[in-house]
Design an enzyme around this catalytic site. Structure first.
Site, PDB file in Angstrom:
ATOM      1  N   HIS A 295       1.188  -8.732   4.988  1.00  0.00           N
ATOM      2  CA  HIS A 295       1.092  -8.161   3.640  1.00  0.00           C
ATOM      3  C   HIS A 295      -0.121  -8.736   2.940  1.00  0.00           C
ATOM      4  CE1 HIS A 295       2.649  -6.262  -0.014  1.00  0.00           C
ATOM      5  NE2 HIS A 295       2.049  -7.277  -0.617  1.00  0.00           N
TER       6      HIS A 295
ATOM      7  N   ASP B 125      12.679  -2.720  -7.061  1.00  0.00           N
ATOM      8  CA  ASP B 125      11.282  -3.136  -7.253  1.00  0.00           C
ATOM      9  C   ASP B 125      10.452  -1.979  -7.793  1.00  0.00           C
ATOM     10  OD1 ASP B 125       9.000  -4.996  -6.959  1.00  0.00           O
ATOM     11  OD2 ASP B 125       8.329  -3.399  -5.625  1.00  0.00           O
TER      12      ASP B 125
HETATM   13  N1  URA Z   1       2.075  -6.217  -5.050  1.00  0.00           N
HETATM   14  C1  URA Z   1       3.404  -5.996  -5.148  1.00  0.00           C
HETATM   15  O1  URA Z   1       4.006  -5.367  -4.286  1.00  0.00           O
HETATM   16  N2  URA Z   1       4.044  -6.489  -6.213  1.00  0.00           N
HETATM   17  C2  URA Z   1       3.440  -7.203  -7.182  1.00  0.00           C
HETATM   18  O2  URA Z   1       4.091  -7.633  -8.109  1.00  0.00           O
HETATM   19  C3  URA Z   1       2.041  -7.416  -7.070  1.00  0.00           C
HETATM   20  C4  URA Z   1       1.386  -6.913  -5.981  1.00  0.00           C
END
Ligand code: URA
Length: 442
Positions: free
Chosen positions: A82, A161
């Site tokens: 990531h 999220d």
């Molecule tokens: N990328 C993400 O997935 N979440 C964040 O809060 C910042 C960057």
């Protein structure tokens, strides 16, 4: 339990209990807790922070708000990667094929561009016919047969999220270390891989602008990953300058292919080899040095490029453009940007470079914007290089000539030229594992 009481507790700087954190995430996803209360909570967290225990519970609650992917139908160790986001960051397109060529599976869900940063899914979709939405069975099949697959995030991966991120975006609460750590790691835990390599960017093009903040974020994410039973490592890499020379979707695929041919820019090659080595190390392929040698070998013998071609074909893409990148569609117009004085380029504000590329059509200005895959920027000069007034420092590509002036203005603002040659900045600053932080610079 009342959300009001949970908000006032955090506002007063008290730690939240597991019950309170799970209550608020569940309630928010269901719609029982409204945006205005969650906004107040996010701002309270922004100012009062969260302990490591609270952050770990928040991550787990967000991860479990949707599907937890079971990757067991894929044989062998699966390693995820990531990046916290940057400009010119096409590393996944280089690193995933290298790792697959070295015998480690990569089953990766990637994102789209966000703000000034680019996204791997948009870049992949610049390959004609390329599918980034696969069924679970297709995804497993592509990984089992080619060693890798990169697709978009499934709709029900960490839905909390998605909602929280959209709210943070409009309430000035994005750049909070516990909130970023929980956001990223919830998606990584839900994606089901065995190991996680985090590329934490630092500098003017990153969400974390200082090295110390980047290290703190990396430490928190590594602790969360290890606590969840995943081997996790973070590399802190430079995003104070765009990575490589090409910015924009098909342009970045072209540069990734060049790098897999062994002809890419040196900064991109160095960062990609380190990331690939980190992924292979986590998968138990040897020491970091041994893994770097494996990665170099996969570029030199062409096996990594062959993996990229295999994945593109397995996902419906036209591999002819990968075999011969001159077949990619080209932008209708181009414009050279010239230096306005003599001297050395001492700084390139990377966020502004990303915005300049977006203004040409390479990124989204609104959620509904349609991306122009051919648009973008080729940097002809980078930090440390000498330029003369009138010399070309970049070439802009767009489908409409009227897009050039705003982009050119933004790019010229991003570039600082002065008489003193600047000190070279490192590409890699540190590695972070559960054993601690290892600084890679003096
Ligand atoms: N990328 C993400 O997935 N979440 C964040 O809060 C910042 C960057």
């Amino acid at each position: 339990m009342r959300m009001y009481d949970v908000i006032s507790k955090k506002r007063n700087g008290e730690p939240l209990t597991e019950e309170e954190i799970r209550y608020m995430i569940k309630g928010y996803v269901k719609g029982d807790i409204p945006d205005y209360q969650m906004s107040a909570m996010l701002m309270a967290i922004y100012f009062k922070g969260m302990s490591d225990v609270e952050t770990a519970i928040l991550t787990d609650a967000v991860a479990h708000s949707g599907d937890m992917v079971d990757l067991s139908p894929i044989q062998g160790v699966k390693v995820d990667k990531h990046s916290t986001g940057g400009v010119g960051d096409k590393t996944t397109l280089v690193v995933a094929p290298i790792v697959a060529a070295c015998g480690v599976k990569v089953a990766k869900m990637s994102g789209r561009g966000l703000g000034h940063t680019g996204g791997t899914v948009d870049k992949m979709e610049s390959i004609p016919g390329m599918r980034t939405v696969l069924t679970e069975e297709e995804f497993f099949h592509v990984v089992n047969t080619t060693g890798l697959s990169v697709i978009g995030q499934s709709g029900n991966l960490a839905p909390a999220d998605k909602k929280l991120y959209a709210l943070r975006d409009v309430t000035a609460t994005v750049d909070s270390i516990p909130l970023i750590a929980a956001s990223i790691m919830s998606k990584k835990l839900a994606a089901g891989n065995d190991c996680i390599l985090l590329d934490v960017k630092t500098g003017s093009g990153a969400f974390m602008k200082t090295l110390e903040d980047s290290i703190t974020l990396a430490e928190k994410m590594v602790a969360i990953g290890e606590h969840a039973g995943k081997r996790t490592m973070a590399l802190i890499t430079n995003m104070d300058i765009p990575l490589g020379s090409l910015i924009g979707n098909s342009l970045e695929v072209i540069e990734a292919v060049e790098t897999l041919h062994g002809r890419g820019p040196e900064d991109l090659r160095t960062v990609c080899l380190s990331l690939a080595a980190g992924m292979l190390y986590l998968a138990g392929k040897g020491s970091m040095d041994e893994c770097r040698a494996l990665a170099e070998g996969a570029i030199a013998d062409g096996s990594a490029l062959a993996r990229l071609i295999a994945m593109v074909e397995a996902q419906g893409g036209e591999s002819s453009v990968i075999r011969d990148t001159s077949l990619f569609a080209r932008a209708a117009f181009e414009r050279e940007v010239k230096a306005i004085e003599n001297g050395y380029i001492t700084h390139m504000n990377t966020e502004q470079c990303g915005i300049a590329s977006s203004l040409l059509g390479a990124g989204r200005v609104t959620k509904e914007s349609v991306i122009d895959y051919t648009a973008g920027i080729a940097l002809k000069k980078k930090v440390g290089q000498k330029v003369e007034e009138g010399e070309t420092i970049a070439v802009l590509y767009a489908s409409k000539e009227e897009l050039f002036s705003a982009s050119e203005e933004e790019l010229l603002k991003a570039v600082t030229i002065s008489s003193q040659k600047p000190k070279a900045e490192p590409l890699l600053y540190a590695s972070v594992t559960k054993e601690g932080v290892k600084r890679l610079t003096e």
